[in-house]
Design a protein around this motif. Structure first.
Motif, PDB file in Angstrom:
ATOM      1  N   ILE A  68       0.793  -0.969  -0.140  1.00 35.86           N
ATOM      2  CA  ILE A  68       0.012  -0.040  -0.116  1.00 35.86           C
ATOM      3  C   ILE A  68       1.065   1.174  -0.063  1.00 35.86           C
ATOM      4  N   ILE A  69       1.938   1.250   0.755  1.00 34.09           N
ATOM      5  CA  ILE A  69       2.772   2.634   0.955  1.00 34.09           C
ATOM      6  C   ILE A  69       3.819   2.682  -0.184  1.00 34.09           C
ATOM      7  N   TYR A  70       4.533   1.427  -0.298  1.00 34.97           N
ATOM      8  CA  TYR A  70       5.660   1.572  -1.439  1.00 34.97           C
ATOM      9  C   TYR A  70       5.104   1.692  -2.892  1.00 34.97           C
ATOM     10  N   GLY A  71       4.019   0.707  -3.115  1.00 35.05           N
ATOM     11  CA  GLY A  71       3.543   0.393  -4.229  1.00 35.05           C
ATOM     12  C   GLY A  71       2.896   1.968  -4.616  1.00 35.05           C
ATOM     13  N   ASN A  72       2.131   2.441  -3.942  1.00 33.42           N
ATOM     14  CA  ASN A  72       1.697   3.607  -4.559  1.00 33.42           C
ATOM     15  C   ASN A  72       2.626   4.669  -4.538  1.00 33.42           C
ATOM     16  N   ILE A  73       3.627   5.066  -3.771  1.00 36.62           N
ATOM     17  CA  ILE A  73       4.484   6.079  -3.851  1.00 36.62           C
ATOM     18  C   ILE A  73       5.438   5.835  -5.013  1.00 36.62           C
ATOM     19  N   LEU A  74       6.256   4.485  -4.839  1.00 38.22           N
ATOM     20  CA  LEU A  74       7.514   4.354  -5.735  1.00 38.22           C
ATOM     21  C   LEU A  74       6.838   3.834  -7.190  1.00 38.22           C
ATOM     22  N   ARG A  75       5.798   3.169  -7.160  1.00 40.85           N
ATOM     23  CA  ARG A  75       5.623   2.703  -8.471  1.00 40.85           C
ATOM     24  C   ARG A  75       4.287   3.108  -9.195  1.00 40.85           C
ATOM     25  N   GLY A  76       3.567   4.021  -8.176  1.00 39.54           N
ATOM     26  CA  GLY A  76       2.330   4.705  -8.636  1.00 39.54           C
ATOM     27  C   GLY A  76       1.115   4.030  -8.676  1.00 39.54           C
ATOM     28  N   GLU A  77       1.131   2.789  -8.230  1.00 39.69           N
ATOM     29  CA  GLU A  77      -0.088   1.984  -8.126  1.00 39.69           C
ATOM     30  C   GLU A  77       0.423   0.770  -6.848  1.00 39.69           C
ATOM     31  N   SER A  78      -0.747   0.216  -6.409  1.00 37.17           N
ATOM     32  CA  SER A  78      -0.635  -0.709  -5.118  1.00 37.17           C
ATOM     33  C   SER A  78      -1.386  -1.963  -5.650  1.00 37.17           C
ATOM     34  N   LYS A  79      -0.905  -3.071  -5.302  1.00 39.42           N
ATOM     35  CA  LYS A  79      -1.781  -4.464  -5.407  1.00 39.42           C
ATOM     36  C   LYS A  79      -2.869  -4.290  -4.481  1.00 39.42           C
ATOM     37  N   PHE A  80      -2.734  -3.683  -3.428  1.00 39.66           N
ATOM     38  CA  PHE A  80      -3.521  -3.491  -2.348  1.00 39.66           C
ATOM     39  C   PHE A  80      -4.324  -2.470  -1.831  1.00 39.66           C
ATOM     40  N   SER A  81      -5.429  -2.375  -1.205  1.00 41.37           N
ATOM     41  CA  SER A  81      -5.998  -1.320  -0.269  1.00 41.37           C
ATOM     42  C   SER A  81      -6.465  -1.755   0.620  1.00 41.37           C
ATOM     43  N   LEU A  82      -6.931  -0.734   1.713  1.00 41.30           N
ATOM     44  CA  LEU A  82      -7.406  -1.163   2.954  1.00 41.30           C
ATOM     45  C   LEU A  82      -8.877  -1.726   2.718  1.00 41.30           C
ATOM     46  N   GLU A  83      -9.513  -1.780   1.683  1.00 43.05           N
ATOM     47  CA  GLU A  83     -10.865  -2.150   1.130  1.00 43.05           C
ATOM     48  C   GLU A  83     -10.887  -3.716   0.875  1.00 43.05           C
ATOM     49  N   ASP A  84      -9.534  -4.161   0.742  1.00 41.79           N
ATOM     50  CA  ASP A  84      -9.520  -5.581   0.126  1.00 41.79           C
ATOM     51  C   ASP A  84      -9.857  -6.679   1.170  1.00 41.79           C
ATOM     52  N   TYR A  85     -10.098  -7.698   0.619  1.00 44.44           N
ATOM     53  CA  TYR A  85     -10.428  -8.782   1.484  1.00 44.44           C
ATOM     54  C   TYR A  85      -9.064  -9.437   2.449  1.00 44.44           C
ATOM     55  N   ILE A  86      -7.928  -9.323   1.964  1.00 45.29           N
ATOM     56  CA  ILE A  86      -6.995  -9.701   2.748  1.00 45.29           C
ATOM     57  C   ILE A  86      -6.916  -8.627   4.201  1.00 45.29           C
TER      58      ILE A  86
END
Length: 164
Positions: A68-86
């Motif tokens: 959530i943190i590094y994906g969004n900031i360093l790659r511009g997108e995350s594989k997850f969010s706080l809305e996800d099942y996991i």
């Protein structure tokens, strides 16, 4: 259900040292993040398998929060969010989350330590995102803020042992 301890925070905040100390002192199996290069499905599978394990475990980094943190900031997108099942499954297991957060000045003293590409350049954004995540997590679960300049390892070992 056994206890899971998840240690989170920006690079250079003492996560690895704390996780290794707790693992050794409390005889907890240490789980390291798979890193960002594996698929979302592999990350979910790994997290669920460990959450559902009958062992007390300590996670040094946790794919969901790291992504959530590094994906969004360093790659511009995350594989997850706080809305996800996991995320919902993680919270359901009621882990103790320890947010490693010394002072900004301590964190930003990277020295010659190798960092993931983009961390130093985006350090302010990363720290702000970690702090926001910490506040958001507190709405759903117990999160303990750890500063290696204030709490000793002995204190943390006793604190975590009381939570197990």
């Amino acid at each position: 259900m056994n206890k899971k301890i998840i240690i989170i925070g920006m690079d250079n905040t003492g996560k690895t040292t704390l996780a290794e100390t707790l693992s050794k002192e409390l005889n907890l199996k240490l789980i390291k993040s798979t890193g960002p290069k594996v698929t979302k499905v592999a990350m979910i599978s790994n997290m669920l398998e460990n959450l559902e394990s009958s062992e007390d475990l300590i996670f040094e980094r946790y794919n969901l929060f790291e992504e959530i943190i590094y994906g969004n900031i360093l790659r511009g997108e995350s594989k997850f969010s706080l809305e996800d099942y996991i995320y919902k499954q993680t919270i359901l297991h009621k882990p103790l989350i320890i947010y490693c957060r010394p002072t900004k000045e301590k964190i930003f003293k990277f020295g010659s330590r190798e960092q993931m590409e983009g961390v130093i350049e985006e350090k302010e954004k990363l720290l702000e995102a970690w702090d926001k995540l910490y506040l958001k997590l507190q709405e759903d679960i117990e999160v303990y803020r750890y500063d290696f300049d204030i709490q000793t390892f002995d204190f943390m070992v006793k604190y975590v042992a009381n939570k197990l």
